[in-house]
Write a protein that holds these residues in place. Structure first.
Motif, mmCIF file in Angstrom:
data_model
loop_
_atom_site.group_PDB
_atom_site.id
_atom_site.type_symbol
_atom_site.label_atom_id
_atom_site.label_comp_id
_atom_site.label_asym_id
_atom_site.label_seq_id
_atom_site.Cartn_x
_atom_site.Cartn_y
_atom_site.Cartn_z
ATOM 1 N N VAL A 85 0.840 -1.199 0.000
ATOM 2 C CA VAL A 85 0.000 0.000 0.000
ATOM 3 C C VAL A 85 0.877 1.252 0.000
ATOM 4 C CG1 VAL A 85 -1.718 1.310 1.348
ATOM 5 C CG2 VAL A 85 -1.833 -1.199 1.259
ATOM 6 N N VAL A 86 0.475 2.235 -0.800
ATOM 7 C CA VAL A 86 1.124 3.555 -0.745
ATOM 8 C C VAL A 86 0.013 4.608 -0.750
ATOM 9 C CG1 VAL A 86 2.853 5.092 -1.755
ATOM 10 C CG2 VAL A 86 2.915 2.636 -2.280
ATOM 11 N N VAL A 87 -0.013 5.427 0.292
ATOM 12 C CA VAL A 87 -1.012 6.495 0.380
ATOM 13 C C VAL A 87 -0.338 7.781 -0.092
ATOM 14 C CG1 VAL A 87 -2.474 7.819 1.973
ATOM 15 C CG2 VAL A 87 -2.122 5.356 2.338
ATOM 16 N N GLY A 88 -1.076 8.586 -0.844
ATOM 17 C CA GLY A 88 -0.482 9.836 -1.333
ATOM 18 C C GLY A 88 -1.509 10.951 -1.359
ATOM 19 N N TRP A 145 -6.104 -8.269 -8.136
ATOM 20 C CA TRP A 145 -4.725 -8.290 -7.644
ATOM 21 C C TRP A 145 -3.913 -9.103 -8.631
ATOM 22 C CZ3 TRP A 145 -1.172 -6.276 -4.691
ATOM 23 C CH2 TRP A 145 0.018 -6.995 -4.490
ATOM 24 N N HIS A 146 -2.822 -8.534 -9.125
ATOM 25 C CA HIS A 146 -1.993 -9.278 -10.072
ATOM 26 C C HIS A 146 -0.570 -8.747 -9.989
ATOM 27 C CE1 HIS A 146 -0.315 -10.783 -13.829
ATOM 28 N NE2 HIS A 146 -1.265 -11.694 -13.812
ATOM 29 N N ASP A 147 0.356 -9.618 -10.307
ATOM 30 C CA ASP A 147 1.772 -9.285 -10.215
ATOM 31 C C ASP A 147 2.189 -8.119 -11.117
ATOM 32 O OD1 ASP A 147 4.294 -9.883 -9.108
ATOM 33 O OD2 ASP A 147 4.899 -10.727 -11.045
ATOM 34 N N ARG A 160 -7.458 15.903 -1.011
ATOM 35 C CA ARG A 160 -6.328 15.311 -1.735
ATOM 36 C C ARG A 160 -5.876 14.005 -1.095
ATOM 37 N NH1 ARG A 160 -7.320 15.746 -5.200
ATOM 38 N NH2 ARG A 160 -5.396 15.538 -6.357
ATOM 39 N N LEU A 161 -6.632 12.962 -1.297
ATOM 40 C CA LEU A 161 -6.199 11.670 -0.776
ATOM 41 C C LEU A 161 -6.472 10.543 -1.774
ATOM 42 C CD1 LEU A 161 -4.850 10.781 1.926
ATOM 43 C CD2 LEU A 161 -6.978 9.642 2.412
ATOM 44 N N GLY A 162 -5.445 9.767 -2.013
ATOM 45 C CA GLY A 162 -5.563 8.593 -2.864
ATOM 46 C C GLY A 162 -4.579 7.542 -2.375
ATOM 47 N N PHE A 163 -4.675 6.356 -2.934
ATOM 48 C CA PHE A 163 -3.695 5.328 -2.569
ATOM 49 C C PHE A 163 -3.573 4.331 -3.706
ATOM 50 C CE2 PHE A 163 -7.803 4.026 -0.848
ATOM 51 C CZ PHE A 163 -7.920 2.684 -1.188
ATOM 52 N N VAL A 164 -2.424 3.648 -3.736
ATOM 53 C CA VAL A 164 -2.298 2.556 -4.686
ATOM 54 C C VAL A 164 -2.085 1.259 -3.926
ATOM 55 C CG1 VAL A 164 -1.344 3.993 -6.544
ATOM 56 C CG2 VAL A 164 0.198 2.751 -5.065
ATOM 57 N N ILE A 165 -2.500 0.182 -4.569
ATOM 58 C CA ILE A 165 -2.235 -1.161 -4.059
ATOM 59 C C ILE A 165 -1.489 -1.878 -5.177
ATOM 60 C CG2 ILE A 165 -3.272 -3.345 -3.298
ATOM 61 C CD1 ILE A 165 -5.585 -1.774 -2.161
ATOM 62 N N ALA A 166 -0.306 -2.366 -4.840
ATOM 63 C CA ALA A 166 0.564 -2.898 -5.897
ATOM 64 C C ALA A 166 1.531 -3.913 -5.312
ATOM 65 C CB ALA A 166 1.337 -1.744 -6.536
ATOM 66 N N PRO A 167 2.093 -4.765 -6.179
ATOM 67 C CA PRO A 167 3.163 -5.652 -5.722
ATOM 68 C C PRO A 167 4.286 -4.823 -5.092
ATOM 69 C CG PRO A 167 2.455 -6.254 -7.922
ATOM 70 C CD PRO A 167 1.753 -4.979 -7.595
ATOM 71 N N GLU A 168 4.959 -5.448 -4.162
ATOM 72 C CA GLU A 168 5.955 -4.735 -3.366
ATOM 73 C C GLU A 168 7.033 -4.056 -4.221
ATOM 74 O OE1 GLU A 168 7.338 -7.296 -0.308
ATOM 75 O OE2 GLU A 168 8.594 -5.752 0.615
ATOM 76 N N ARG A 169 7.427 -4.707 -5.334
ATOM 77 C CA ARG A 169 8.515 -4.124 -6.131
ATOM 78 C C ARG A 169 8.102 -2.795 -6.759
ATOM 79 N NH1 ARG A 169 6.115 -7.674 -9.467
ATOM 80 N NH2 ARG A 169 5.997 -7.284 -11.711
ATOM 81 N N TYR A 170 6.780 -2.577 -6.931
ATOM 82 C CA TYR A 170 6.321 -1.274 -7.410
ATOM 83 C C TYR A 170 6.051 -0.330 -6.232
ATOM 84 C CZ TYR A 170 5.361 -3.734 -11.831
ATOM 85 O OH TYR A 170 5.469 -4.470 -12.986
ATOM 86 N N ALA A 171 5.512 -0.883 -5.152
ATOM 87 C CA ALA A 171 5.104 -0.026 -4.029
ATOM 88 C C ALA A 171 6.312 0.590 -3.312
ATOM 89 C CB ALA A 171 4.249 -0.838 -3.047
ATOM 90 N N THR A 172 7.372 -0.200 -3.131
ATOM 91 C CA THR A 172 8.507 0.294 -2.334
ATOM 92 C C THR A 172 9.138 1.555 -2.935
ATOM 93 O OG1 THR A 172 8.875 -1.940 -1.577
ATOM 94 C CG2 THR A 172 10.687 -0.398 -1.256
#
Ligand code: PLP
Length: 429
Positions: free
Chosen positions: A102-105, A238-240, A257-269
């Motif tokens: 998860v990444v919140v932005g 959910w997919h790689d 101004r709030l959003g978030f992404v859910i992504a595989p760790e290699r993209y989220a980090t």
């Protein structure tokens, strides 16, 4: 002052920005006129939704102001919100995600910008582009790249349905040839056409992204699970290779101004690091507010009771006014209505141009958005031809009375354009 190459790119206003500036200049120069802005991108302020958010914000303020507003926090997001997000998605979709996904932005626009900056452009395996698998799409995507012209759309296939409807289909063969892609990005339901990605199409896009070893970013700003402004209830996947982007804006909090992404760790980090480097973290009082909305699924009841039906009703209202007001002798069609906040109108006549109708409507005190800005390179000749300049976007969020009067004035402008074209055709050479 000398701007850097990136500076020049970021300081260049988009075509749509010029229209928005024109609307604001025209309305402030003649404030006494009754302007009807059917071009707005703002979601409707639905009273029940405002009241609900206000109650949750009051609770967050009363219980946690010192903790969340008077301290810096984590770049990934407020831990309580990150937990609420993982809990919500695991519960609803049987996923198995954790905080590392998860990444919140501060808004999904910025998260899309960060993803485009990280996964496209020079320095990747190849000098790659941000490819929009189906233009027309959100104009904001065209400003996501710090390199000029790096966002590139794939034109859709155009299918007419009955007398007054049409739909875009993904040109998957063309998408599969885009080996220059560093990332694919599309909205579903789309802004402007309201088109929803089918699960089969999504699977094909994922396969193409996998073949190129690049991410597919799916922007759910209007979709499921919130705000749920769609008649095609497609659960996110959910997919790689998929980065899912979610926004709280159309669920009623655009100003926060709030959003978030859910992504595989290699993209989220790397995205978390980008947040840290650029903005430290998203505002936290609103994060604490949204956490409360997700923890007990209260957001689902608000979406089902107040948001989905509101836009369904508005769409019916606007489409029925268009059907009864627009001249029957003109070849006009709207995109098959599947979701989102807009009606996408196509006038398939030689004499019709989006910028001309924009100007004529402005003279009548009405604003719509010319459609060409939703395509990339709309002036370039290609198979879609005139279509690129024959569409306009009409927003469903203005008051019903403004919508009704606006539609009547659109009908008048079309009749005038058509008569002027007839007169020109009758004139002896
Ligand atoms: N994505 C789409 C498709 C939009 O239409 C918009 C805004 O209109 C955004 C993203 C921006 O969303 P946010 O307010 O979360 O930055």
């Amino acid at each position: 002052m000398e701007l850097s190459r990136i500076g020049r790119q970021m300081a260049t206003p988009s075509g749509l920005r010029a229209i928005m500036d024109d609307i604001s200049t025209a309305t402030s120069a003649a404030p006494a006129l009754t302007w009807r802005n059917l071009g707005v991108g703002n979601p409707a302020a639905i009273p029940a939704v405002c009241d609900w958010w206000q109650g949750l914000a009051a609770e967050a303020l009363a219980e946690g102001f010192a903790d969340v507003s008077c301290r810096y926090g984590a770049s990934r997001g407020l831990p309580r919100l990150v937990d609420a997000i993982t809990g919500y998605f695991n519960r609803h979709y049987d996923w198995d995600i954790g905080p590392q996904n998860v990444v919140v932005g501060p808004g999904s626009q910025l998260l899309c910008f960060m993803a485009a900056a990280m996964f496209t452009g020079p320095g990747c395996v190849r000098d790659s582009k941000l490819v929009l698998p189906m233009a027309p799409d959100y104009t904001g995507y065209q400003g996501l790249s710090m390199a000029a012209g790096a966002a590139s759309g794939v034109d859709p296939l155009l299918v007419t349905e009955g007398q007054r409807t049409f739909r875009y289909d993904l040109d998957l063969a063309a998408v599969s040839k885009r080996s220059d892609a560093g990332m694919f990005l599309l909205s579903s339901p789309s802004n402007p056409a309201g088109r929803c990605l089918r699960t089969g199409e999504r699977a094909s896009l994922i396969e193409i992204a996998g073949d190129f070893r690049v991410p597919l970013m799916i922007d759910h700003a209007y979709g499921y699970p919130f705000p749920g402004i769609t008649e095609v209830p497609t659960a996110p996947v959910w997919h790689d290779h998929v980065i899912n982007s979610f926004s709280l804006s159309k669920t009623g909090l655009p100003g926060e101004r709030l959003g978030f992404v859910i992504a595989p760790e290699r993209y989220a980090t790397p995205l978390v690091s980008f947040v840290a480097n650029s903005t430290l973290h998203a505002p936290q009082l609103v994060q604490a507010t949204v956490a409360r909305a997700l923890e007990d699924d209260a957001i689902d009841a608000v979406v089902a009771a107040a948001i989905t039906p509101f836009y369904a009703e508005r769409r019916k209202y606007l489409e029925s006014h268009l059907a009864s007001a627009l001249p029957s002798g003109i070849d006009w069609r709207i995109h098959a209505s599947e979701g989102g906040m807009f009606v996408w109108l196509w006038v398939d006549e030689d004499w019709f141009e989006d910028l001309t109708v924009y100007r004529l409507l402005k003279e009548r005190g009405v604003f719509i958005v010319p459609g060409r800005h939703f395509f990339t390179d709309p002036e370039q000749d290609r198979p879609l031809g005139r279509h690129l300049r024959q569409c306009v976007r009409i927003s469903m969020t203005p008051d019903p009375e403004d919508l009704a009067v606006g539609v009547t004035l659109i009908a008048e402008a079309l009749a005038d354009m058509s008569s002027a074209a007839d007169r020109t055709a009758d004139r002896p050479n």
